[in-house]
Design a protein around this motif. Structure first.
Motif, PDB file in Angstrom:
ATOM      1  N   ALA A 296      76.084  23.221  62.739  1.00 51.54           N
ATOM      2  CA  ALA A 296      77.536  23.468  62.695  1.00 51.54           C
ATOM      3  C   ALA A 296      77.908  24.372  61.532  1.00 51.54           C
ATOM      4  O   ALA A 296      78.995  24.945  61.525  1.00 51.54           O
ATOM      5  CB  ALA A 296      78.311  22.153  62.584  1.00 51.54           C
ATOM      6  N   ARG A 297      77.027  24.483  60.537  1.00 54.78           N
ATOM      7  CA  ARG A 297      77.383  25.237  59.326  1.00 54.78           C
ATOM      8  C   ARG A 297      76.448  26.412  59.060  1.00 54.78           C
ATOM      9  O   ARG A 297      76.627  27.126  58.092  1.00 54.78           O
ATOM     10  CB  ARG A 297      77.391  24.297  58.117  1.00 54.78           C
ATOM     11  CG  ARG A 297      78.468  23.251  58.231  1.00 54.78           C
ATOM     12  CD  ARG A 297      78.416  22.222  57.121  1.00 54.78           C
ATOM     13  NE  ARG A 297      79.373  21.171  57.411  1.00 54.78           N
ATOM     14  CZ  ARG A 297      79.145  20.164  58.245  1.00 54.78           C
ATOM     15  NH1 ARG A 297      77.970  20.046  58.826  1.00 54.78           N
ATOM     16  NH2 ARG A 297      80.086  19.276  58.481  1.00 54.78           N
ATOM     17  N   LEU A 298      75.434  26.566  59.899  1.00 57.33           N
ATOM     18  CA  LEU A 298      74.500  27.662  59.669  1.00 57.33           C
ATOM     19  C   LEU A 298      75.201  29.008  59.752  1.00 57.33           C
ATOM     20  O   LEU A 298      76.205  29.113  60.451  1.00 57.33           O
ATOM     21  CB  LEU A 298      73.326  27.597  60.661  1.00 57.33           C
ATOM     22  CG  LEU A 298      73.587  27.863  62.153  1.00 57.33           C
ATOM     23  CD1 LEU A 298      73.671  29.357  62.483  1.00 57.33           C
ATOM     24  CD2 LEU A 298      72.472  27.225  62.963  1.00 57.33           C
ATOM     25  N   PRO A 299      74.680  30.045  59.127  1.00 60.59           N
ATOM     26  CA  PRO A 299      73.578  30.042  58.177  1.00 60.59           C
ATOM     27  C   PRO A 299      74.063  29.655  56.777  1.00 60.59           C
ATOM     28  O   PRO A 299      75.231  29.836  56.448  1.00 60.59           O
ATOM     29  CB  PRO A 299      73.140  31.507  58.189  1.00 60.59           C
ATOM     30  CG  PRO A 299      74.422  32.266  58.388  1.00 60.59           C
ATOM     31  CD  PRO A 299      75.257  31.395  59.301  1.00 60.59           C
TER      32      PRO A 299
ATOM     33  N   THR B  55      74.457  33.004  53.480  1.00 62.24           N
ATOM     34  CA  THR B  55      75.582  33.831  53.031  1.00 62.24           C
ATOM     35  C   THR B  55      76.627  32.994  52.309  1.00 62.24           C
ATOM     36  O   THR B  55      77.694  33.502  51.976  1.00 62.24           O
ATOM     37  CB  THR B  55      76.282  34.501  54.239  1.00 62.24           C
ATOM     38  OG1 THR B  55      76.657  33.472  55.173  1.00 62.24           O
ATOM     39  CG2 THR B  55      75.360  35.487  54.945  1.00 62.24           C
ATOM     40  N   LYS B  56      76.333  31.716  52.071  1.00 60.63           N
ATOM     41  CA  LYS B  56      77.327  30.817  51.483  1.00 60.63           C
ATOM     42  C   LYS B  56      77.117  30.711  49.972  1.00 60.63           C
ATOM     43  O   LYS B  56      76.045  31.010  49.450  1.00 60.63           O
ATOM     44  CB  LYS B  56      77.232  29.421  52.141  1.00 60.63           C
ATOM     45  CG  LYS B  56      77.236  29.448  53.674  1.00 60.63           C
ATOM     46  CD  LYS B  56      78.586  29.758  54.317  1.00 60.63           C
ATOM     47  CE  LYS B  56      78.489  30.346  55.724  1.00 60.63           C
ATOM     48  NZ  LYS B  56      78.053  29.442  56.772  1.00 60.63           N
ATOM     49  N   SER B  57      78.153  30.234  49.271  1.00 55.48           N
ATOM     50  CA  SER B  57      78.070  30.111  47.814  1.00 55.48           C
ATOM     51  C   SER B  57      77.249  28.885  47.409  1.00 55.48           C
ATOM     52  O   SER B  57      77.047  27.964  48.205  1.00 55.48           O
ATOM     53  CB  SER B  57      79.469  29.981  47.227  1.00 55.48           C
ATOM     54  OG  SER B  57      80.012  28.733  47.603  1.00 55.48           O
TER      55      SER B  57
ATOM     56  N   ASP C 290      78.084  26.426  45.437  1.00 56.71           N
ATOM     57  CA  ASP C 290      78.889  25.197  45.528  1.00 56.71           C
ATOM     58  C   ASP C 290      78.910  24.649  46.950  1.00 56.71           C
ATOM     59  O   ASP C 290      78.795  23.442  47.171  1.00 56.71           O
ATOM     60  CB  ASP C 290      80.343  25.470  45.123  1.00 56.71           C
ATOM     61  CG  ASP C 290      80.497  25.470  43.615  1.00 56.71           C
ATOM     62  OD1 ASP C 290      79.491  25.211  42.919  1.00 56.71           O
ATOM     63  OD2 ASP C 290      81.611  25.748  43.145  1.00 56.71           O
ATOM     64  N   THR C 291      79.099  25.545  47.881  1.00 56.46           N
ATOM     65  CA  THR C 291      79.177  25.126  49.284  1.00 56.46           C
ATOM     66  C   THR C 291      77.816  24.621  49.759  1.00 56.46           C
ATOM     67  O   THR C 291      77.745  23.598  50.446  1.00 56.46           O
ATOM     68  CB  THR C 291      79.699  26.306  50.137  1.00 56.46           C
ATOM     69  OG1 THR C 291      81.048  26.535  49.735  1.00 56.46           O
ATOM     70  CG2 THR C 291      79.647  26.016  51.616  1.00 56.46           C
TER      71      THR C 291
ATOM     72  N   GLN D   8      77.251  21.136  48.516  1.00 54.30           N
ATOM     73  CA  GLN D   8      78.007  20.144  49.287  1.00 54.30           C
ATOM     74  C   GLN D   8      77.322  19.861  50.626  1.00 54.30           C
ATOM     75  O   GLN D   8      77.165  18.694  51.028  1.00 54.30           O
ATOM     76  CB  GLN D   8      79.395  20.747  49.487  1.00 54.30           C
ATOM     77  CG  GLN D   8      80.412  19.888  50.165  1.00 54.30           C
ATOM     78  CD  GLN D   8      81.624  20.750  50.586  1.00 54.30           C
ATOM     79  OE1 GLN D   8      81.959  21.754  49.943  1.00 54.30           O
ATOM     80  NE2 GLN D   8      82.260  20.350  51.677  1.00 54.30           N
ATOM     81  N   TYR D   9      76.859  20.909  51.299  1.00 53.38           N
ATOM     82  CA  TYR D   9      76.202  20.728  52.594  1.00 53.38           C
ATOM     83  C   TYR D   9      74.869  19.982  52.420  1.00 53.38           C
ATOM     84  O   TYR D   9      74.529  19.108  53.226  1.00 53.38           O
ATOM     85  CB  TYR D   9      75.938  22.086  53.260  1.00 53.38           C
ATOM     86  CG  TYR D   9      77.178  22.859  53.683  1.00 53.38           C
ATOM     87  CD1 TYR D   9      78.444  22.282  53.655  1.00 53.38           C
ATOM     88  CD2 TYR D   9      77.083  24.168  54.130  1.00 53.38           C
ATOM     89  CE1 TYR D   9      79.570  22.996  54.052  1.00 53.38           C
ATOM     90  CE2 TYR D   9      78.202  24.883  54.540  1.00 53.38           C
ATOM     91  CZ  TYR D   9      79.441  24.299  54.489  1.00 53.38           C
ATOM     92  OH  TYR D   9      80.540  25.008  54.887  1.00 53.38           O
TER      93      TYR D   9
ATOM     94  N   GLU E  12      70.512  36.555  51.395  1.00 54.89           N
ATOM     95  CA  GLU E  12      71.366  37.028  50.305  1.00 54.89           C
ATOM     96  C   GLU E  12      71.525  35.958  49.216  1.00 54.89           C
ATOM     97  O   GLU E  12      71.447  36.256  48.022  1.00 54.89           O
ATOM     98  CB  GLU E  12      72.775  37.365  50.841  1.00 54.89           C
ATOM     99  CG  GLU E  12      72.800  38.536  51.796  1.00 54.89           C
ATOM    100  CD  GLU E  12      74.154  38.654  52.514  1.00 54.89           C
ATOM    101  OE1 GLU E  12      75.174  38.871  51.842  1.00 54.89           O
ATOM    102  OE2 GLU E  12      74.192  38.523  53.754  1.00 54.89           O
TER     103      GLU E  12
ATOM    104  N   PRO F  74      69.486  40.561  55.444  1.00 55.10           N
ATOM    105  CA  PRO F  74      70.517  39.876  56.229  1.00 55.10           C
ATOM    106  C   PRO F  74      70.299  39.964  57.739  1.00 55.10           C
ATOM    107  O   PRO F  74      70.824  39.139  58.474  1.00 55.10           O
ATOM    108  CB  PRO F  74      71.813  40.576  55.818  1.00 55.10           C
ATOM    109  CG  PRO F  74      71.406  41.886  55.228  1.00 55.10           C
ATOM    110  CD  PRO F  74      70.044  41.660  54.641  1.00 55.10           C
TER     111      PRO F  74
END
Lengths: 259, 259
Positions: free
Chosen positions: B35-38, B41-43, B45-46, B49-50, B114, B141
């Motif tokens: 549900a949250r991939l990839p 490219t996320k920070s 902090d995020t 949390q995941y 990244e 990427p």
């Protein structure tokens, strides 16, 4: 008289750009759900949930209209959001894009994300206008990555586009209408045109949607100001955004939010 | 004696595959946060949390070890999870991958997402072993999209790999060590080898991690059963998974969950 726009990330900036061209004095608030992008590989249920949260986040800005810039979210959640937020006009990109595609001649080729293709929303909307329309959809999972990487042209990009179309059963050159059914794809327009050849007519749901919004909402004397919100990674947003909106976005106009 | 493995999606199946090769009688529970991939490219902090939510979901299975299969999550959250779940061994892919890369000769080229590149985790871990190591990192990427689309070979795939390496400042052919620093990249191994040339030695953090786990945990007489959980879109998981784990995954072994 704010217009609220949301997208899974930065692709929706092409829609914001088209809106601003037509209604430059309006105020805008733009939400990019960068913590959850892309939506194009997620299920309908999950996109429902994300779209609902995004819309709820934007309501405190008292928008006079809500624009779902993301094709995947429009395909999955337009009816749901129209029902939940019935006090204001809610626009999605599928209807306007389908109308633009259906107005052309010949075969219609829809290039979109996996989820938008799976939803069948574009063929359905096109056949509601032209029941006998000849339509092919092709999921283009690499195009978003190409656009975000800034590989908007060059032989590698054209090679990827060519293989995607050939694997989708399209003979090249292609003459007919090509609907760019994802907000990321307008930045690949020149490369897609090169691969399809000069007889392909490319239509862009961002432009059609902006025409539609413009027909419903008058220009006003606002400040033309835009506030940007992103749910994650503002630095990545700043670095990629110019490809989609054609200018730099100032960091002081952008806030990180949780939805 | 279950081993719990989590990943942002399906890439971690390459790690599960490598673990099963060495410890086939162990039981496994695999969580893919589709549900949250990839994550790439996320920070930070995020991703924290995941990763925390994913690990918490797996604890009720009373695992004897927790394996963070995702390179991005390992780079961002290994220390955090080691601290929070100190009652069991927690493994990430960065350390084992760095050890494998540092054991080779010549220049070390790290291909990663990244976020993994931005974290600097691999160069730091390699230089802790070999302070004078010559290391280049390149964010890739497009490689995740290539792997998920099943474009594991062919001229288009090699063209994308070639351009990525050239833009990253690498001269081709390359002789030295190439670390596949993302769980998706082993499926592109042959194409990466072709582009780099025969003098490049490819190392795979999945294999190194599996060796590491195997050194710490003995084989036991479990059933060898695997339970799969995904947070979204099980159908997409089934269709893509075989590329990563080398076999079909039965739908009755897979459950949709919310974390």
């Amino acid at each position: 008289m704010t217009i609220a726009v949301f997208d899974s990330g930065m692709g929706g900036l092409t829609v914001l750009h088209a809106l601003q061209d037509r209604l430059p004095s309006r105020d805008y608030v733009y939400l990019g759900d960068t913590a959850r992008l892309p939506y194009g590989t997620k299920s309908t249920d999950t996109v429902h949930q994300y779209a609902r949260r995004a819309a709820a986040f934007l309501m405190p800005f008292s928008p006079s209209a809500l624009v779902i810039a993301c094709n995947t979210a429009s395909a999955a959640a337009l009816d749901l959001l129209k029902e939940e937020f019935s006090a204001l006009p809610v626009f999605g990109v599928i209807g306007p894009g389908a109308r633009a595609a259906a107005s052309g001649d010949g075969h219609i080729l829809i290039l979109a994300t996996e989820s938008t293709v799976a939803s069948g929303a574009y063929p359905e909307a096109i056949r509601a206008i032209h029941p006998g329309a000849s339509v092919t959809q092709i999921p283009c999972p690499l195009f978003v990555a190409l656009a975000e990487a800034g590989w908007t042209d060059g032989p590698e990009t054209e090679a990827v586009i060519r293989r995607t179309l050939l694997e989708g059963g399209i003979s090249l050159p292609f003459s007919g209408t090509v609907l760019l059914g994802c907000t990321h794809f307008p930045v690949l327009r020149a490369a897609i045109q090169n691969v399809c050849g000069p007889d392909a007519v490319l239509v862009d749901s961002a432009q059609s949607l902006a025409d539609d919004v413009c027909g419903r909402l008058a220009e006003d004397r606002g400040s033309g100001k835009i506030r940007f919100f992103v749910t994650d990674n503002p630095d990545r947003f700043f670095s990629i955004a110019p490809r989609f909106i054609g200018r730099e976005i100032a960091s002081e106009d952008t806030e990180l939010c949780r939805i």
